[in-house]
Write a protein that holds these residues in place. Structure first.
Motif, short mmCIF file in Angstrom:
data_model
loop_
_atom_site.label_atom_id
_atom_site.label_comp_id
_atom_site.label_asym_id
_atom_site.label_seq_id
_atom_site.Cartn_x
_atom_site.Cartn_y
_atom_site.Cartn_z
N LEU A 175 0.83 -1.20 0.00
CA LEU A 175 0.00 0.00 0.00
C LEU A 175 0.87 1.26 0.00
O LEU A 175 0.85 2.03 -0.95
N SER A 176 1.64 1.46 1.05
CA SER A 176 2.66 2.52 1.02
C SER A 176 3.93 1.88 0.48
O SER A 176 4.86 1.57 1.23
N THR A 177 3.95 1.67 -0.80
CA THR A 177 5.03 0.91 -1.42
C THR A 177 6.36 1.65 -1.32
O THR A 177 6.40 2.87 -1.14
N PRO A 178 7.47 0.94 -1.43
CA PRO A 178 8.78 1.60 -1.41
C PRO A 178 8.88 2.71 -2.45
O PRO A 178 9.48 3.76 -2.20
N ALA A 179 8.26 2.52 -3.62
CA ALA A 179 8.30 3.54 -4.67
C ALA A 179 7.55 4.80 -4.25
O ALA A 179 8.00 5.92 -4.50
N LYS A 180 6.39 4.64 -3.60
CA LYS A 180 5.62 5.80 -3.14
C LYS A 180 6.35 6.55 -2.03
O LYS A 180 6.36 7.79 -2.00
N VAL A 181 6.95 5.80 -1.12
CA VAL A 181 7.71 6.43 -0.03
C VAL A 181 8.89 7.22 -0.59
O VAL A 181 9.15 8.35 -0.18
N ALA A 182 9.58 6.63 -1.55
CA ALA A 182 10.73 7.31 -2.16
C ALA A 182 10.30 8.56 -2.93
O ALA A 182 10.97 9.59 -2.89
N ALA A 183 9.15 8.49 -3.62
CA ALA A 183 8.68 9.61 -4.42
C ALA A 183 8.32 10.81 -3.55
O ALA A 183 8.44 11.97 -3.99
N ALA A 203 0.75 -4.29 7.05
CA ALA A 203 0.06 -4.69 8.27
C ALA A 203 1.01 -4.99 9.41
O ALA A 203 0.57 -5.10 10.56
N ASP A 204 2.30 -5.11 9.14
CA ASP A 204 3.26 -5.38 10.20
C ASP A 204 3.43 -4.21 11.16
O ASP A 204 4.01 -4.36 12.24
N PHE A 205 2.94 -3.02 10.78
CA PHE A 205 3.07 -1.85 11.65
C PHE A 205 2.01 -1.81 12.74
O PHE A 205 2.05 -0.95 13.62
N GLY A 206 1.06 -2.73 12.69
CA GLY A 206 0.06 -2.87 13.73
C GLY A 206 -0.29 -4.34 13.87
O GLY A 206 0.05 -5.15 13.01
N ALA A 207 -0.96 -4.67 14.95
CA ALA A 207 -1.35 -6.07 15.17
C ALA A 207 -2.84 -6.22 14.88
O ALA A 207 -3.68 -6.24 15.79
N TYR A 208 -3.19 -6.28 13.59
CA TYR A 208 -4.60 -6.39 13.22
C TYR A 208 -4.84 -7.39 12.10
O TYR A 208 -5.89 -7.39 11.45
N GLY A 209 -3.89 -8.25 11.85
CA GLY A 209 -4.07 -9.28 10.83
C GLY A 209 -3.74 -8.79 9.44
O GLY A 209 -3.10 -7.74 9.26
N ASP A 210 -4.18 -9.54 8.44
CA ASP A 210 -3.89 -9.20 7.04
C ASP A 210 -4.78 -8.04 6.57
O ASP A 210 -5.86 -7.81 7.09
N GLN A 211 -4.29 -7.33 5.54
CA GLN A 211 -5.02 -6.19 5.00
C GLN A 211 -5.14 -6.34 3.49
O GLN A 211 -4.15 -6.64 2.81
N PRO A 212 -6.33 -6.12 2.93
CA PRO A 212 -6.51 -6.24 1.48
C PRO A 212 -5.57 -5.31 0.71
O PRO A 212 -5.37 -4.16 1.10
N GLY A 213 -4.98 -5.83 -0.36
CA GLY A 213 -4.09 -5.03 -1.19
C GLY A 213 -2.66 -5.00 -0.73
O GLY A 213 -1.78 -4.44 -1.41
N ASP A 214 -2.38 -5.60 0.41
CA ASP A 214 -1.03 -5.58 0.97
C ASP A 214 -0.15 -6.62 0.29
O ASP A 214 -0.64 -7.57 -0.33
N GLY A 215 1.16 -6.43 0.40
CA GLY A 215 2.10 -7.44 -0.07
C GLY A 215 2.23 -8.56 0.94
O GLY A 215 1.70 -8.48 2.06
N THR A 216 2.93 -9.61 0.57
CA THR A 216 3.13 -10.75 1.46
C THR A 216 4.44 -10.59 2.21
O THR A 216 5.51 -10.48 1.60
N ALA A 217 4.36 -10.57 3.53
CA ALA A 217 5.57 -10.44 4.34
C ALA A 217 6.42 -11.69 4.22
O ALA A 217 5.90 -12.80 4.08
N THR A 218 7.73 -11.52 4.30
CA THR A 218 8.65 -12.66 4.22
C THR A 218 9.41 -12.86 5.52
O THR A 218 10.32 -13.68 5.57
#
Length: 240
Positions: A175-183, A203-218
């Motif tokens: 959602l707040s992709t690296p490209a958007k943050v850099a821009a 979603a890793d910035f809060g404890a609320y589970g998965d979020q639609p449109g998010d990337g997959t954490a590794t």
């Protein structure tokens, strides 16, 4: 005349239905993960109280006189961020997590002082936020001494300020992709501190589970949370 009245009634009915639908939408939030919240409640280094318009987290040990007013992401339960700040508060920093109007930061017009009043012993304040909450934090940043962005970026131009800024992003944020943050980097002061948590998603910035449109954490969420908290702790030491 009757036709005009029917037309007016139809328009009013549509407007009312739209308002009701929006209010229902706004009040359906992404709830905090219960297990993560319980860990905070059971941590005797951290005191948590509901102040009505905010969740106030204070250290039970020695306080450092510093505080963060934190604005949640859109439609995310404020309690979901307790786990994010657990270690930060335990280390001595007060955190006030706001409850935005209609659970959407853009509708909240209250000044920073509204939330600072919940912790009168704090002498140095920063403002922060996650996602849409970070955008709102940027609007309030000139009232504070520091700005914390978690998976977020500014729409307002703060490049002319001397704010202490920490921007923490996730390499897998969809959602707040690296490209958007850099821009949006040019809207922040030249000496902004940036930290990218490799493998973390939005979603890793809060404890609320998965979020639609998010990337997959590794990386595991516990690891992401630990790295985020460590970055915030290091930054807080430089405030004031």
């Amino acid at each position: 005349m009757h036709r005009a009245l029917r037309g007016t009634a139809w328009v009013l009915t549509v407007v009312v239905l739209l308002v009701v639908a929006f209010l229902v939408y706004a009040h359906i939030v992404m709830p905090g993960t219960r297990s993560a919240a319980l860990q905070v409640w059971r941590d005797d280094r951290v005191a948590v109280r509901d102040a009505g318009d905010a969740v106030v987290m204070t250290p039970t040990g020695t306080a450092d006189g510093k505080g963060i007013v934190f604005v949640p992401g859109a439609k995310v339960d404020p309690y979901a961020y307790m786990a994010t700040f657990r270690q930060v508060v335990a280390a001595g920093t007060t955190v006030v997590i706001t409850k935005p109007t209609l659970n959407l930061a853009f509708f909240d017009t209250r000044p920073l002082s509204t939330f600072e009043a919940h912790a009168p012993r704090v002498t140095t304040w920063a403002v922060g936020g996650h996602s849409l909450g970070g955008v709102r934090a940027c609007q309030l940043a000139r009232e504070a001494g520091g700005l914390l962005l978690l998976g977020s970026y500014c729409a307002d131009d703060l490049s002319d300020t001397d704010l202490d800024v920490l921007s923490v992003s996730g390499s897998r944020d969809g959602l707040s992709t690296p490209a958007k943050v850099a821009a949006a980097r040019g809207k922040l002061p030249a000496d902004v501190r940036t930290v990218e948590v490799v493998g973390a998603n939005h979603a890793d910035f809060g404890a609320y589970g998965d979020q639609p449109g998010d990337g997959t954490a590794t990386i595991p969420r516990a690891q992401a949370r630990s790295e985020i908290a460590a970055a915030i702790e290091d930054w807080v030491r430089t405030l004031g």
